[in-house]
Design a protein around this motif. Structure first.
Motif, mmCIF file in Angstrom:
data_model
loop_
_atom_site.group_PDB
_atom_site.id
_atom_site.type_symbol
_atom_site.label_atom_id
_atom_site.label_comp_id
_atom_site.label_asym_id
_atom_site.label_seq_id
_atom_site.Cartn_x
_atom_site.Cartn_y
_atom_site.Cartn_z
ATOM 1 N N ALA A 84 0.823 -1.207 0.000
ATOM 2 C CA ALA A 84 0.000 0.000 0.000
ATOM 3 C C ALA A 84 0.861 1.262 0.000
ATOM 4 O O ALA A 84 1.970 1.278 0.516
ATOM 5 N N ARG A 85 0.312 2.315 -0.597
ATOM 6 C CA ARG A 85 1.000 3.596 -0.696
ATOM 7 C C ARG A 85 0.144 4.643 0.029
ATOM 8 O O ARG A 85 -1.059 4.734 -0.205
ATOM 9 N N PRO A 86 0.742 5.462 0.923
ATOM 10 C CA PRO A 86 -0.036 6.466 1.652
ATOM 11 C C PRO A 86 -0.375 7.680 0.775
ATOM 12 O O PRO A 86 0.348 8.014 -0.148
ATOM 13 N N LEU B 247 -2.892 11.676 1.155
ATOM 14 C CA LEU B 247 -3.684 12.552 2.018
ATOM 15 C C LEU B 247 -4.973 12.939 1.327
ATOM 16 O O LEU B 247 -5.016 13.136 0.118
ATOM 17 N N GLN C 73 -4.716 10.705 6.507
ATOM 18 C CA GLN C 73 -3.890 9.827 5.685
ATOM 19 C C GLN C 73 -4.654 8.551 5.382
ATOM 20 O O GLN C 73 -5.266 7.952 6.257
ATOM 21 N N GLY C 74 -4.625 8.154 4.118
ATOM 22 C CA GLY C 74 -5.243 6.904 3.690
ATOM 23 C C GLY C 74 -4.211 6.041 2.999
ATOM 24 O O GLY C 74 -3.086 6.491 2.739
ATOM 25 N N LEU C 75 -4.563 4.820 2.693
ATOM 26 C CA LEU C 75 -3.673 3.909 1.976
ATOM 27 C C LEU C 75 -4.357 3.451 0.703
ATOM 28 O O LEU C 75 -5.550 3.185 0.686
ATOM 29 N N THR C 76 -3.575 3.364 -0.376
ATOM 30 C CA THR C 76 -4.095 2.885 -1.649
ATOM 31 C C THR C 76 -3.182 1.795 -2.179
ATOM 32 O O THR C 76 -2.009 1.706 -1.808
ATOM 33 N N PRO D 194 -6.934 9.010 -4.930
ATOM 34 C CA PRO D 194 -5.599 9.145 -4.346
ATOM 35 C C PRO D 194 -4.628 9.947 -5.204
ATOM 36 O O PRO D 194 -3.698 10.555 -4.688
#
Length: 60
Positions: free
Chosen positions: A2-4, A6, A17-20, A49
């Protein structure tokens, strides 16, 4: 992996912060909305994202 990224919570106005996933966008795809669970309000939001944080909310 996963890549963070905002995004801005539309309920609280906080940056969160989210993860994709690292899945590459399809050719010609302008945006890809993903559902994330918000750490600020506990709800779910659809975010792109690739666009980063949303602009500040105008209180007018």
């Amino acid at each position: 992996m996963a890549r963070p990224f905002l995004y801005r919570c539309p309920i609280t106005g906080n940056n969160v912060q989210g993860l994709t996933s690292d899945d590459a966008a399809a050719e010609g795809e302008k945006s890809r909305l993903e559902m994330v669970q918000c750490l600020a309000c506990g709800g779910f939001h659809l975010v792109d994202p690739a666009k980063g944080p949303l602009p500040p909310v105008d209180d007018k």
